[in-house]
Design an enzyme around this catalytic site. Structure first.
Site, PDB file in Angstrom:
ATOM      1  N   GLU A 245      58.800   6.255  64.697  1.00 27.24           N
ATOM      2  CA  GLU A 245      59.493   6.551  63.384  1.00 27.24           C
ATOM      3  C   GLU A 245      59.834   5.062  62.887  1.00 27.24           C
ATOM      4  O   GLU A 245      60.332   4.281  63.570  1.00 27.24           O
ATOM      5  CB  GLU A 245      60.776   7.262  63.748  1.00 27.24           C
TER       6      GLU A 245
ATOM      7  N   HIS B 280      63.441  12.665  60.361  1.00 29.16           N
ATOM      8  CA  HIS B 280      64.702  12.736  61.136  1.00 29.16           C
ATOM      9  C   HIS B 280      65.896  12.951  60.751  1.00 29.16           C
ATOM     10  O   HIS B 280      66.670  12.035  60.756  1.00 29.16           O
ATOM     11  CB  HIS B 280      64.326  11.367  62.081  1.00 29.16           C
TER      12      HIS B 280
ATOM     13  N   ARG C 107      62.928  15.414  70.052  1.00 32.83           N
ATOM     14  CA  ARG C 107      62.633  13.874  70.182  1.00 32.83           C
ATOM     15  C   ARG C 107      61.126  14.153  69.970  1.00 32.83           C
ATOM     16  O   ARG C 107      60.374  15.088  70.738  1.00 32.83           O
ATOM     17  CB  ARG C 107      62.695  13.329  71.294  1.00 32.83           C
TER      18      ARG C 107
HETATM   19  C1  DGY Z   1      70.546  12.208  67.539  1.00 35.35           C
HETATM   20  O1  DGY Z   1      71.647  12.274  67.557  1.00 35.35           O
HETATM   21  O2  DGY Z   1      70.181  11.906  68.664  1.00 35.35           O
HETATM   22  C2  DGY Z   1      69.681  12.609  66.612  1.00 35.35           C
HETATM   23  O3  DGY Z   1      68.415  12.408  66.853  1.00 35.35           O
HETATM   24  C3  DGY Z   1      69.972  11.863  65.432  1.00 35.35           C
HETATM   25  O4  DGY Z   1      70.074  12.495  64.106  1.00 35.35           O
END
Ligand code: DGY
Length: 307
Positions: free
Chosen positions: A253, A272, A224
């Protein structure tokens, strides 16, 4: 969608992402269940406005976009999708590591732009070996462990820092050594972030830690964006306090094209896509739907977030 539509009245939002809060608040009022994504902020306003809500199912392993406390107080089950995306995210982490060490995006641009002149010059286009380099893993959950396993395959040394230490047996099995946060940043040739975003990890990686890192070291983040203080990272990259970074996640994002990090050469940026493989996204979709359906029928989702 087919499975959901067989059983329920389904309303799908198809507008600009993320759904504007006002629209979300007005739509949630009469809904029993909600499927959401990591970019949707499911805060206490949304949860309290959804007076009929029984289930929230996020198409992600991360759930820092959902106010879990409020959901739990209201008896709303929250489902998520761990495990199925572990390998894909670990694979992307290794791809980013190889890209940083072997300068793959740079080499690709050079050849594409017809700037390749010297064949096999002894000092041309040198990268670094992964062999015997130290990988520091920040956050040793499922994905951290999968990355460690892959890195051991590349004959790297793996150290880690985590809120709780693994058992001796598990450390031995995976081939990792526990170190302090300070030592992780001082000794690693590459740091890879695999922690969830929580109030405790918010911007925990900052200039102070970058200043402890070797000038030749790299930073990778596929977890994150908010775990890293992005302004500090830009400073660290601009001043060459660290050699480079590869990021799949950002504080905001999609990242703006004006963000200073997009102007730097020593950084690889991805949109991402840790879990973005056909196989993984299919499994995530199946679990997201199952989680929702189970919770709506009063049963426990396959994967339920613990409050
Ligand atoms: C998640 O599943 O949290 C990822 O960041 C999304 O791809």
């Amino acid at each position: 969608m087919k499975e959901l539509k067989r059983k329920y009245d389904v309303e799908v939002y198809t507008g600009k992402i993320p759904m504007p809060k006002r629209a979300l608040l007005s739509k949630i009022k009469d809904k029993d269940g909600l499927i959401c994504y990591p970019y949707d902020s499911i805060d206490s306003d949304v949860i309290n406005t959804g007076t009929k809500l029984k289930a929230i199912s996020t198409y992600s392993v991360g759930y820092d976009h959902i106010d879990i406390k409020t959901a739990s107080k209201k008896g709303i089950a929250v489902g998520y999708t761990p495990e199925v995306l572990t390998r894909a995210t670990a694979d992307l982490t290794m791809a980013l590591m190889l890209s940083l060490f072997r300068r793959i995006p740079e080499g690709d641009k050079l050849v594409h732009n017809n700037r390749w002149r010297t064949i096999f010059g002894p000092y041309e286009f040198l990268g670094t070996d992964l062999y015997q380099k130290t990988l520091g893993i920040f956050g040793m959950g499922r994905i951290g462990k999968a990355v460690a396993k892959r890195a051991r395959g590349f004959e790297m040394k793996v150290i880690y820092h985590n809120r709780t230490r693994l058992s001796k047996k598990e450390e031995q099995d995976i081939g990792v050594r526990y170190v302090s946060l300070d030592s992780l940043f001082r000794t690693s040739d590459v740091i890879s972030v695999h922690s969830p975003h929580t109030p405790q990890t918010n911007e925990i990686i900052n200039l102070k830690l970058f200043q402890k890192m070797k000038k030749t070291s790299f930073l990778i983040n596929t977890s994150r964006g908010k775990i890293i203080n992005e302004k500090d990272l830009v400073i660290a990259l601009q001043r060459k306090i660290i050699a480079g970074a590869a990021l799949d996640v950002f504080q905001k994002e999609p990242i703006s094209s004006k963000h200073p990090i997009t102007k730097l050469d020593n950084v690889i940026l991805m949109p991402h896509s840790g879990s973005a493989t056909i196989e993984t996204r299919k499994k995530m979709a199946e679990i997201t739907v199952k989680n929702l359906m189970l919770a709506l029928s009063g049963k426990k989702p396959i994967y339920q977030v613990k409050a």
